[in-house]
Design a protein around this motif. Structure first.
Motif, PDB file in Angstrom:
ATOM      1  N   PHE A 292       0.958  -1.299   0.041  1.00 40.43           N
ATOM      2  CA  PHE A 292       0.093  -0.384  -0.078  1.00 40.43           C
ATOM      3  C   PHE A 292       0.443   1.964  -0.270  1.00 40.43           C
ATOM      4  CE2 PHE A 292      -3.374  -2.962   1.097  1.00 40.43           C
ATOM      5  CZ  PHE A 292      -4.006  -2.645   0.799  1.00 40.43           C
ATOM      6  N   SER A 293       2.310   1.141   0.062  1.00 36.26           N
ATOM      7  CA  SER A 293       3.160   2.766   0.061  1.00 36.26           C
ATOM      8  C   SER A 293       2.979   3.085  -1.688  1.00 36.26           C
ATOM      9  CB  SER A 293       4.406   1.761   0.318  1.00 36.26           C
ATOM     10  OG  SER A 293       5.252   0.717  -0.551  1.00 36.26           O
ATOM     11  N   PHE A 298      -2.793   2.563  -3.349  1.00 34.44           N
ATOM     12  CA  PHE A 298      -2.664   3.525  -1.536  1.00 34.44           C
ATOM     13  C   PHE A 298      -4.184   4.252  -2.020  1.00 34.44           C
ATOM     14  CE2 PHE A 298      -2.735   7.605   0.066  1.00 34.44           C
ATOM     15  CZ  PHE A 298      -3.419   6.521   1.838  1.00 34.44           C
TER      16      PHE A 298
END
Length: 527
Positions: A292-293, A298
């Motif tokens: 999710f970075s 994200f």
């Protein structure tokens, strides 16, 4: 100590077997198993909505019985918001546990929590240490945990068993059972009020029978569904991607689709052999952060979470408080006649649900595979924003001109919330994340929605009487319009999922460089 030989298998062959297993699920004929999965999951959502929205009719009764008028605002807020707080906890916790421990292991647990807590509410009483409202707050917090667990589990199980071209319709049908649950609260309330009319007219304390039976009725559909939830098979995608057992997944797919399993190895061998892929990403906190970075991942989590947050500010702001809104236009409140006030509130709820919620849900079911998720969500947010603006800025002219027109417009907001973001915010998070984070991602998005519900309920309770009884409702409707606009904006961060497989939507390359087959016992020894 026994030893077992590991045999290196051809990675391309095993990748092909994995793709074939997934393809069979994605392209299967719609059959009884799919209907059964929808019914088992849908009964849970029927129960969820019934338990959540029955309190909308119960709190006025509690005020009449125990306080001789309206329930004190702090107690009304506590009883209503406690379920949302519990739901938030359940969504986050069960979402994570379903990815870690398995969908099957957790499915049914949440319904058992709902059953126990619902009975606890119905049997609560005043005590020396704990008052009735305090006991209800505790039990509704617990029932909320069970309701919260139902969101990620039912969404993910339905999406992982569904065919690609019917996945949206199946998930929408599961969620649409909320409309029937909402409707049933009004119907059961009317039946009970009619049955106890004479006793209530003679002594208002006989309303105690009504609210307890009304709450307790929510146990019945949950009891029906528990067995089927406990016996539902694990999803093949979880078996493939998290348990890493291709043979078991192939066997499960064949069982679900009623296939001839002669082409598979023997039942005993299939049960023992584990095909694992060391290259497959494992779920962990560091991997979660790494996945999710990336902005492309994200933004999907942020978009689905923020859209659900914005939607629930308005949806629960009015859904759990429509008795206040109806009484503000003199639709439900009848001075000096408690029975008629309760009756009108139940009738008003039925009218609003039949005009708005139930049609909205089922229009979504029948159009989502044609229109797509994003288009429906955009339509719903735009129309809800417009309608809240009309109701908010022209509140008094409309109310003074025609109560029927006000109720129609109010029901129209319910229609476009349900034919729109209330359905799609549930569906999309169950499709857009990889298997190892699908339930966690859905839980985070759903939990964000419940934060919006909590804020709405606290804000509604604190602001609605600012300047006089129900005087601030027009401004609250205007605020809801603003949140509909916010939801519309963040919708454009979310991808369209119509017609795509769950693997295509995960934003990951398919891996499968090196497979080994081993006996289950050898795995235990290696650990």
């Amino acid at each position: 100590m026994s030893t077992y030989n590991n045999t290196k298998l051809d990675a391309n062959e095993l990748n092909q077997r994995r793709r074939e297993a997934l393809s069979k699920i994605d392209n299967a004929e719609f059959g009884w198993f799919h209907i059964r999965a929808c019914l088992v999951a849908g009964v849970g959502f029927f129960t969820d909505a019934y338990d959540l929205f029955a309190i909308n009719l119960v709190t006025p009764m509690l005020g009449m019985i125990y306080y001789g008028g309206p329930l004190p605002s702090d107690l009304d807020l506590g009883i209503k918001v406690s379920a949302s707080i519990g739901t938030f906890i359940g969504q986050i916790v069960f979402g994570a546990l379903a990815d870690r421990l398995g969908r099957k292991r957790m499915y049914g647990v949440e319904l058992m929590i709902i059953i126990v807590a619902t009975l606890g509410q119905a049997l609560s009483g005043n005590g020396y240490v704990l008052s009735l409202p305090s006991a209800l707050i505790v039990w509704r917090l617990i029932v909320g945990v069970g309701i919260g667990g139902d969101y990620p589990l039912s969404a993910v199980i339905t999406s992982e068993f569904a065919t690609t071209n019917r996945r949206g319709a199946m998930m929408a049908a599961v969620f649409a059972m909320q409309g029937f649950g909402y409707l049933t609260t009004g119907i059961v309330a009317i039946i009970l009020l009619a049955a106890f009319k004479t006793q209530i007219m003679a002594d208002i304390h006989n309303l105690d029978y009504v609210w307890r039976i009304l709450i307790g009725f929510g146990c019945l559909p949950a009891l029906v569904a528990v067995y089927f939830r406990l016996t539902i098979p694990e999803t093949p995608r979880y078996v493939l991607d998290i348990e890493n057992n291709l043979n078991k997944a192939e066997r499960d797919v064949a069982t679900v689709l009623k296939e001839n399993r002669n082409h598979l190895q023997s039942e005993d061998d299939a049960a023992e052999a584990v095909i694992s892929n060391p290259a497959t990403a494992k779920g962990s906190f560091s991997d979660f952060c790494a996945y999710f970075s990336k902005w492309q991942n994200f933004k999907v989590l942020f978009g689905t979470s923020m859209a659900w947050f914005a939607l629930d500010v308005a949806f629960y702001g009015i859904g759990l408080n429509n008795s206040f809104i109806l009484s503000s236009i003199n639709f439900s409140g009848v001075k000096g006649d408690n029975w008629t006030t309760c009756w009108n509130a139940a009738v008003g709820q039925i009218i609003i649900v039949l005009l708005g919620a139930v049609p909205g849900y089922w229009v979504t079911v029948f159009t989502i595979e044609r229109l797509g998720r994003i288009r429906i969500q955009v339509i719903g947010f735009v129309m809800s924003c417009i309608l809240f603006c009309v109701l908010g800025f022209a509140y008094h002219p409309i109310k003074d001109y025609s109560v029927a027109l006000f109720v129609f417009l109010f029901a129209a907001t319910q229609f476009f919330q349900n034919f729109g973001p209330n359905s799609t915010t549930f569906i999309i998070p169950g499709e857009v994340f990889p298997t190892r984070y699908r339930s966690t991602g859905h839980g985070i998005a759903a939990g964000s929605g419940k934060l919006g519900a909590i804020i709405a309920q606290v804000g509604f309770s604190q602001l609605k009487d600012r300047g006089g009884p129900n005087a601030f409702i027009p401004q609250l409707l205007q605020i809801f319009a603003l949140f509909m606009l916010i939801g519309l904006i963040v919708t454009f961060l979310i991808p369209e999922t119509k017609g795509k497989t769950l693997e295509e939507l995960s934003n990951e390359d398919e891996v499968g460089q090196s497979y080994t087959t081993s006996n289950n016992n050898s795995l235990d020894e290696e650990k």
